[in-house]
Design a protein around this motif. Structure first.
Motif, PDB file in Angstrom:
ATOM      1  N   THR A   6     -21.570  15.055 -39.435  1.00 27.58           N
ATOM      2  CA  THR A   6     -22.714  15.817 -39.781  1.00 27.58           C
ATOM      3  C   THR A   6     -23.922  14.667 -39.766  1.00 27.58           C
ATOM      4  OG1 THR A   6     -21.323  17.167 -40.939  1.00 27.58           O
ATOM      5  CG2 THR A   6     -23.763  16.754 -41.773  1.00 27.58           C
ATOM      6  N   ASP A   7     -23.439  13.510 -40.328  1.00 25.23           N
ATOM      7  CA  ASP A   7     -24.565  12.571 -40.116  1.00 25.23           C
ATOM      8  C   ASP A   7     -24.937  12.308 -38.731  1.00 25.23           C
ATOM      9  OD1 ASP A   7     -24.146  12.175 -42.925  1.00 25.23           O
ATOM     10  OD2 ASP A   7     -22.857  10.413 -42.979  1.00 25.23           O
ATOM     11  N   LEU A   8     -24.068  12.170 -37.645  1.00 21.71           N
ATOM     12  CA  LEU A   8     -24.607  11.851 -36.408  1.00 21.71           C
ATOM     13  C   LEU A   8     -25.309  13.082 -35.856  1.00 21.71           C
ATOM     14  CD1 LEU A   8     -21.187  10.565 -34.746  1.00 21.71           C
ATOM     15  CD2 LEU A   8     -23.197   9.209 -35.646  1.00 21.71           C
ATOM     16  N   ALA A   9     -24.957  14.271 -36.190  1.00 19.10           N
ATOM     17  CA  ALA A   9     -25.826  15.298 -35.810  1.00 19.10           C
ATOM     18  C   ALA A   9     -26.947  15.538 -36.497  1.00 19.10           C
ATOM     19  CB  ALA A   9     -24.913  16.735 -36.288  1.00 19.10           C
ATOM     20  N   THR A  10     -27.208  14.970 -37.626  1.00 14.01           N
ATOM     21  CA  THR A  10     -28.554  14.935 -38.565  1.00 14.01           C
ATOM     22  C   THR A  10     -29.280  13.843 -37.771  1.00 14.01           C
ATOM     23  OG1 THR A  10     -27.504  15.785 -40.515  1.00 14.01           O
ATOM     24  CG2 THR A  10     -29.728  14.623 -40.729  1.00 14.01           C
ATOM     25  N   LEU A  11     -28.829  12.736 -37.495  1.00 13.93           N
ATOM     26  CA  LEU A  11     -29.413  11.647 -36.971  1.00 13.93           C
ATOM     27  C   LEU A  11     -29.886  12.163 -35.628  1.00 13.93           C
ATOM     28  CD1 LEU A  11     -30.496   8.629 -36.826  1.00 13.93           C
ATOM     29  CD2 LEU A  11     -28.077   8.102 -35.902  1.00 13.93           C
ATOM     30  N   GLU A  12     -29.086  12.648 -34.645  1.00 17.37           N
ATOM     31  CA  GLU A  12     -29.528  13.212 -33.222  1.00 17.37           C
ATOM     32  C   GLU A  12     -30.782  13.960 -33.308  1.00 17.37           C
ATOM     33  OE1 GLU A  12     -27.658  14.907 -29.301  1.00 17.37           O
ATOM     34  OE2 GLU A  12     -26.469  14.543 -30.951  1.00 17.37           O
ATOM     35  N   THR A  13     -30.667  15.064 -34.252  1.00 15.41           N
ATOM     36  CA  THR A  13     -31.782  16.032 -34.607  1.00 15.41           C
ATOM     37  C   THR A  13     -33.036  15.421 -34.791  1.00 15.41           C
ATOM     38  OG1 THR A  13     -30.353  17.498 -35.294  1.00 15.41           O
ATOM     39  CG2 THR A  13     -32.742  18.051 -35.638  1.00 15.41           C
ATOM     40  N   ALA A  35     -34.406   3.683 -32.902  1.00 16.26           N
ATOM     41  CA  ALA A  35     -33.185   4.347 -32.813  1.00 16.26           C
ATOM     42  C   ALA A  35     -32.249   3.140 -32.012  1.00 16.26           C
ATOM     43  CB  ALA A  35     -33.275   5.439 -31.883  1.00 16.26           C
ATOM     44  N   LEU A  36     -32.599   2.592 -31.200  1.00 16.07           N
ATOM     45  CA  LEU A  36     -31.685   1.766 -30.299  1.00 16.07           C
ATOM     46  C   LEU A  36     -31.962   0.177 -30.362  1.00 16.07           C
ATOM     47  CD1 LEU A  36     -31.750   3.755 -26.846  1.00 16.07           C
ATOM     48  CD2 LEU A  36     -30.175   3.904 -28.957  1.00 16.07           C
ATOM     49  N   GLY A  37     -32.886  -0.193 -31.121  1.00 13.17           N
ATOM     50  CA  GLY A  37     -33.210  -1.635 -31.299  1.00 13.17           C
ATOM     51  C   GLY A  37     -32.205  -2.252 -32.021  1.00 13.17           C
ATOM     52  N   LYS A  38     -32.259  -3.752 -32.338  1.00 10.20           N
ATOM     53  CA  LYS A  38     -31.112  -4.258 -32.979  1.00 10.20           C
ATOM     54  C   LYS A  38     -30.889  -3.784 -34.312  1.00 10.20           C
ATOM     55  CE  LYS A  38     -31.729  -8.715 -30.773  1.00 10.20           C
ATOM     56  NZ  LYS A  38     -31.839 -10.088 -30.934  1.00 10.20           N
ATOM     57  N   LEU A  67     -23.953   9.916 -28.640  1.00  5.27           N
ATOM     58  CA  LEU A  67     -25.346   9.896 -29.145  1.00  5.27           C
ATOM     59  C   LEU A  67     -26.275   8.966 -28.455  1.00  5.27           C
ATOM     60  CD1 LEU A  67     -27.404  11.084 -31.104  1.00  5.27           C
ATOM     61  CD2 LEU A  67     -26.264   9.511 -32.522  1.00  5.27           C
ATOM     62  N   LYS A  68     -25.935   7.718 -28.242  1.00  7.19           N
ATOM     63  CA  LYS A  68     -26.665   6.708 -27.615  1.00  7.19           C
ATOM     64  C   LYS A  68     -26.932   7.245 -26.287  1.00  7.19           C
ATOM     65  CE  LYS A  68     -26.803   2.013 -26.276  1.00  7.19           C
ATOM     66  NZ  LYS A  68     -25.710   0.783 -26.031  1.00  7.19           N
ATOM     67  N   ASN A  69     -26.126   7.532 -25.581  1.00  6.17           N
ATOM     68  CA  ASN A  69     -26.336   8.019 -24.177  1.00  6.17           C
ATOM     69  C   ASN A  69     -27.399   9.009 -24.004  1.00  6.17           C
ATOM     70  OD1 ASN A  69     -24.774   6.017 -23.277  1.00  6.17           O
ATOM     71  ND2 ASN A  69     -22.888   7.182 -22.885  1.00  6.17           N
ATOM     72  N   ARG A  70     -27.105  10.262 -24.924  1.00  9.66           N
ATOM     73  CA  ARG A  70     -27.908  11.370 -25.102  1.00  9.66           C
ATOM     74  C   ARG A  70     -29.440  10.925 -25.176  1.00  9.66           C
ATOM     75  NH1 ARG A  70     -23.326  13.507 -27.075  1.00  9.66           N
ATOM     76  NH2 ARG A  70     -24.165  13.241 -29.356  1.00  9.66           N
ATOM     77  N   VAL A  71     -29.504  10.128 -26.151  1.00  9.85           N
ATOM     78  CA  VAL A  71     -30.848   9.440 -26.731  1.00  9.85           C
ATOM     79  C   VAL A  71     -31.650   8.608 -25.521  1.00  9.85           C
ATOM     80  CG1 VAL A  71     -32.285   8.006 -28.415  1.00  9.85           C
ATOM     81  CG2 VAL A  71     -30.408   9.536 -29.222  1.00  9.85           C
ATOM     82  N   THR A  72     -30.903   8.015 -24.912  1.00  9.82           N
ATOM     83  CA  THR A  72     -31.450   7.210 -23.939  1.00  9.82           C
ATOM     84  C   THR A  72     -31.899   8.068 -22.719  1.00  9.82           C
ATOM     85  OG1 THR A  72     -29.800   5.242 -24.428  1.00  9.82           O
ATOM     86  CG2 THR A  72     -30.920   5.216 -22.241  1.00  9.82           C
TER      87      THR A  72
END
Length: 365
Positions: A6-13, A35-38, A67-72
């Motif tokens: 649920t946290d990942l889904a919220t973060l992705e949204t 999102a993807l910085g250090k 999630l990282k790949n979809r955001v990238t």
């Protein structure tokens, strides 16, 4: 769905919404760093994998990396969109209407004054005949302007010129604005041994002003001095000049007796023309005559003033108004317009600056 998912889904949204809301590449870069910085939100999730058990890591690893790949991928896609929008905006702001006329270059817009053009034409003609150009000062002494040219003190011929005199200097001598270019004849004879073949274009000054006269005007004189110069030579030179200048195959000239203090015999020259058409003069045809210049054999006293022996040398000279022959050739009705600095007049009568007059290419082409 467990809490982690649920946290990942919220973060992705939230990240996806921020990516979509980014209006330029700078804003998009800020979203990427967040999102993807250090210390980014997704990077922090990746750091938690090290503290998980093997079973948890096996489940959460693919989820977080996915999630990282979809955001990238979303960041890359949005970046492409923003670049396309920026290019379209720039093209719209820098659009060039190719239907507008192209502004001509300064070399095409500029114009050569007719006087400068005619002086160049004269130089081209006489240069081809073996003459060189001579010049002299506009401010002259009484000696060079009058005395050396056989105008004695008190001679009535001095009254032929309404002269601009300066105030007397400490020696009582009054300088003047030259009334003709003839003083250059004396200066040339003093400095150069015969044979002499020169033409002298330049400014001259007299107190006169109307449609055909100006207080400052332009003259050209010619001088030939050697041991065999004669009137036959003079006639040939003037005929060749008139044919070339007026660009006609032949001319008929009439020489009439006259008087000039600096020549003997002196003559005025008429050229055959046709003035039957209003406002137009055609040379080399017709039944009319027009006076265009004065000439004669150089007076012995003038040769002596130039330091030459008249028993050994003789010469001929002629003079004409540059402004007047320009008016005759190019149909300009009023001399005063030459000096008004009216751009409209210059655009109409002026010449293109790169079209230098030549005998083989055409003087006024």
């Amino acid at each position: 769905m467990d809490v982690t998912n649920t946290d990942l889904a919220t973060l992705e949204t939230g990240v996806m919404a921020d990516i979509h809301a980014a209006g330029d590449e700078a804003s998009l870069e800020a979203v990427r760093v967040a999102a993807l910085g250090k210390k980014g939100s997704i990077s922090e999730k990746l750091k938690t994998l090290g503290g998980m058990s093997a079973e948890e890591r096996q489940v959460q690893g693919p989820a977080i990396n996915g999630l990282k790949n979809r955001v990238t991928e979303s960041l890359a896609a949005r970046k492409t969109e923003l670049r396309q929008v920026a290019v379209a905006a720039r093209l719209a702001s820098e659009k060039l209407d190719v239907t507008l006329p192209v502004r001509s270059s300064p070399a095409e817009r500029g114009r050569i004054h007719p006087i400068s053009q005619v002086i160049d034409e004269i130089a081209a003609i006489f240069g081809d005949l073996g003459f060189s150009i001579a010049e002299g000062p506009d401010v002259e002494s009484d000696y060079y302007n009058f005395t050396a040219l056989n105008f004695p003190e008190g001679h009535p011929a001095r009254e032929m010129h309404d002269t601009f005199f300066f105030q007397p200097d400490e020696n009582g001598e009054r300088k003047l604005l030259r009334t003709h270019t003839s003083p250059v004849q004396i200066r040339t004879m003093e400095m150069q041994k015969p044979p002499i073949r020169i033409v002298i274009p330049g400014k001259t000054y007299r107190q006169d002003s109307d449609a055909t006269h100006s207080p400052m005007f332009h003259q050209v004189e010619g001088l030939v001095v050697d041991k065999s110069a004669n009137i036959g030579n003079l006639k040939w030179v003037l005929e060749e000049f008139c044919k070339a200048f007026f660009e006609v195959p032949s001319v008929t000239m009439r020489f009439r007796p006259s008087f000039f203090p600096f020549t003997e015999p002196s003559m005025e020259v008429d050229i055959q023309c046709d003035r039957s058409r209003p406002g137009e003069v055609r040379f080399g045809e017709g039944n009319d005559w027009m006076e265009i210049l004065g000439c004669g054999m150089v007076h012995p006293n003038v040769l002596r003033a130039g330091g030459l022996d008249p028993d050994e040398y003789q010469g001929f000279a002629w003079g004409m108004g540059i402004d007047r022959i320009a008016m005759l050739k190019y149909g300009m009705p009023d001399l005063r317009a030459f000096f008004d600095a009216d751009v409209r007049w210059l655009q109409h009568y002026g010449f293109r600056p790169l079209d230098m007059p030549t005998l083989f290419g055409g003087l006024s082409s």
